[in-house]
Design a protein around this motif. Structure first.
Motif, PDB file in Angstrom:
ATOM      1  N   ARG A  26       0.837  -1.214   0.000  1.00  0.00           N
ATOM      2  CA  ARG A  26       0.000   0.000   0.000  1.00  0.00           C
ATOM      3  C   ARG A  26       0.870   1.262   0.000  1.00  0.00           C
ATOM      4  O   ARG A  26       0.620   2.193  -0.761  1.00  0.00           O
ATOM      5  CB  ARG A  26      -0.923  -0.010   1.219  1.00  0.00           C
ATOM      6  CG  ARG A  26      -1.849   1.171   1.300  1.00  0.00           C
ATOM      7  CD  ARG A  26      -2.949   0.905   2.316  1.00  0.00           C
ATOM      8  NE  ARG A  26      -3.727   2.068   2.575  1.00  0.00           N
ATOM      9  CZ  ARG A  26      -4.628   2.608   1.745  1.00  0.00           C
ATOM     10  NH1 ARG A  26      -4.839   2.060   0.576  1.00  0.00           N
ATOM     11  NH2 ARG A  26      -5.302   3.682   2.082  1.00  0.00           N
ATOM     12  N   SER A  46      -6.868  10.592  -5.567  1.00  0.00           N
ATOM     13  CA  SER A  46      -6.627   9.380  -4.778  1.00  0.00           C
ATOM     14  C   SER A  46      -5.806   9.684  -3.533  1.00  0.00           C
ATOM     15  O   SER A  46      -6.117   9.212  -2.437  1.00  0.00           O
ATOM     16  CB  SER A  46      -5.903   8.330  -5.621  1.00  0.00           C
ATOM     17  OG  SER A  46      -6.708   7.920  -6.693  1.00  0.00           O
ATOM     18  N   ALA A  49      -7.770  11.578  -0.911  1.00  0.00           N
ATOM     19  CA  ALA A  49      -8.680  10.688  -0.172  1.00  0.00           C
ATOM     20  C   ALA A  49      -7.930   9.925   0.909  1.00  0.00           C
ATOM     21  O   ALA A  49      -8.429   9.776   2.032  1.00  0.00           O
ATOM     22  CB  ALA A  49      -9.360   9.725  -1.138  1.00  0.00           C
ATOM     23  N   VAL A  50      -6.736   9.455   0.594  1.00  0.00           N
ATOM     24  CA  VAL A  50      -5.922   8.741   1.587  1.00  0.00           C
ATOM     25  C   VAL A  50      -5.561   9.686   2.733  1.00  0.00           C
ATOM     26  O   VAL A  50      -5.672   9.332   3.910  1.00  0.00           O
ATOM     27  CB  VAL A  50      -4.648   8.152   0.933  1.00  0.00           C
ATOM     28  CG1 VAL A  50      -3.682   7.620   1.985  1.00  0.00           C
ATOM     29  CG2 VAL A  50      -5.006   7.060  -0.052  1.00  0.00           C
ATOM     30  N   ILE A  52      -7.108  12.418   3.728  1.00  0.00           N
ATOM     31  CA  ILE A  52      -8.299  12.788   4.486  1.00  0.00           C
ATOM     32  C   ILE A  52      -8.738  11.661   5.414  1.00  0.00           C
ATOM     33  O   ILE A  52      -9.129  11.892   6.553  1.00  0.00           O
ATOM     34  CB  ILE A  52      -9.432  13.232   3.535  1.00  0.00           C
ATOM     35  CG1 ILE A  52      -9.049  14.576   2.893  1.00  0.00           C
ATOM     36  CG2 ILE A  52     -10.769  13.330   4.264  1.00  0.00           C
ATOM     37  CD1 ILE A  52      -9.921  14.977   1.726  1.00  0.00           C
ATOM     38  N   ARG A  53      -8.655  10.413   4.932  1.00  0.00           N
ATOM     39  CA  ARG A  53      -8.995   9.263   5.773  1.00  0.00           C
ATOM     40  C   ARG A  53      -8.020   9.110   6.929  1.00  0.00           C
ATOM     41  O   ARG A  53      -8.355   8.525   7.956  1.00  0.00           O
ATOM     42  CB  ARG A  53      -8.980   7.971   4.956  1.00  0.00           C
ATOM     43  CG  ARG A  53     -10.243   7.662   4.244  1.00  0.00           C
ATOM     44  CD  ARG A  53     -10.302   6.208   3.793  1.00  0.00           C
ATOM     45  NE  ARG A  53      -9.069   5.732   3.217  1.00  0.00           N
ATOM     46  CZ  ARG A  53      -8.755   5.748   1.912  1.00  0.00           C
ATOM     47  NH1 ARG A  53      -9.608   6.247   1.051  1.00  0.00           N
ATOM     48  NH2 ARG A  53      -7.612   5.280   1.482  1.00  0.00           N
ATOM     49  N   GLY A  54      -6.793   9.590   6.733  1.00  0.00           N
ATOM     50  CA  GLY A  54      -5.795   9.478   7.790  1.00  0.00           C
ATOM     51  C   GLY A  54      -4.983   8.206   7.731  1.00  0.00           C
ATOM     52  O   GLY A  54      -4.040   8.030   8.484  1.00  0.00           O
ATOM     53  N   ASP A  55      -5.333   7.306   6.844  1.00  0.00           N
ATOM     54  CA  ASP A  55      -4.583   6.063   6.683  1.00  0.00           C
ATOM     55  C   ASP A  55      -3.379   6.347   5.787  1.00  0.00           C
ATOM     56  O   ASP A  55      -3.548   6.704   4.627  1.00  0.00           O
ATOM     57  CB  ASP A  55      -5.478   5.002   6.053  1.00  0.00           C
ATOM     58  CG  ASP A  55      -4.731   3.705   5.821  1.00  0.00           C
ATOM     59  OD1 ASP A  55      -3.937   3.325   6.698  1.00  0.00           O
ATOM     60  OD2 ASP A  55      -4.935   3.098   4.768  1.00  0.00           O
ATOM     61  N   ALA A  57      -1.382   8.824   5.924  1.00  0.00           N
ATOM     62  CA  ALA A  57      -1.430  10.244   5.549  1.00  0.00           C
ATOM     63  C   ALA A  57      -0.048  10.817   5.287  1.00  0.00           C
ATOM     64  O   ALA A  57       0.127  11.635   4.384  1.00  0.00           O
ATOM     65  CB  ALA A  57      -2.135  11.043   6.632  1.00  0.00           C
ATOM     66  N   GLN A  76     -10.479  20.581  -2.163  1.00  0.00           N
ATOM     67  CA  GLN A  76     -10.132  19.555  -1.180  1.00  0.00           C
ATOM     68  C   GLN A  76      -9.023  20.019  -0.226  1.00  0.00           C
ATOM     69  O   GLN A  76      -8.665  19.306   0.696  1.00  0.00           O
ATOM     70  CB  GLN A  76      -9.687  18.281  -1.888  1.00  0.00           C
ATOM     71  CG  GLN A  76     -10.803  17.622  -2.652  1.00  0.00           C
ATOM     72  CD  GLN A  76     -10.332  16.362  -3.342  1.00  0.00           C
ATOM     73  OE1 GLN A  76      -9.267  16.334  -3.938  1.00  0.00           O
ATOM     74  NE2 GLN A  76     -11.127  15.316  -3.247  1.00  0.00           N
ATOM     75  N   ALA A  83      -6.969  17.268   8.010  1.00  0.00           N
ATOM     76  CA  ALA A  83      -6.624  15.867   8.296  1.00  0.00           C
ATOM     77  C   ALA A  83      -5.129  15.708   8.580  1.00  0.00           C
ATOM     78  O   ALA A  83      -4.740  14.977   9.495  1.00  0.00           O
ATOM     79  CB  ALA A  83      -7.024  14.989   7.113  1.00  0.00           C
TER      80      ALA A  83
END
Length: 86
Positions: A26, A46, A49-50, A52-55, A57, A76, A83
């Motif tokens: 990943r 893409s 989005a990663v 913002i999700r914090g995964d 980051a 965005q 985030a």
């Protein structure tokens, strides 16, 4: 022997990444997204989005910095900065 708490935390994080092959893949994919300027608009979406999700980051932020500024979507920016700074 003599390491700070920050050094110990960094070493622990590195070991955790190495121990999880899915996470390594990943992180490699996130890194690769920032290396295709011809698809920078899609890459930005893409990576945003990663972030913002914090995964992953931190990896997403590093990859975002390689994209041309023209690919960045201002709509965005606020969600991403919130985030990344939280």
């Amino acid at each position: 022997l003599f390491e700070s708490e920050a050094q110990r935390a960094q070493r622990t994080a590195e070991v955790a990444v190495l121990a999880d092959p899915h996470r390594r893949v990943r992180l490699a994919a996130i890194d690769a997204l920032g290396r295709f300027p011809e698809r920078s608009g899609e890459a930005f979406a893409s990576l945003a989005a990663v972030a913002i999700r914090g995964d992953a980051a931190e990896a997403a932020a590093a990859s975002l910095l390689r994209l041309p500024e023209g690919a960045w979507d201002a709509s965005q920016a606020r969600a991403m900065s919130d985030a990344l700074l939280s």
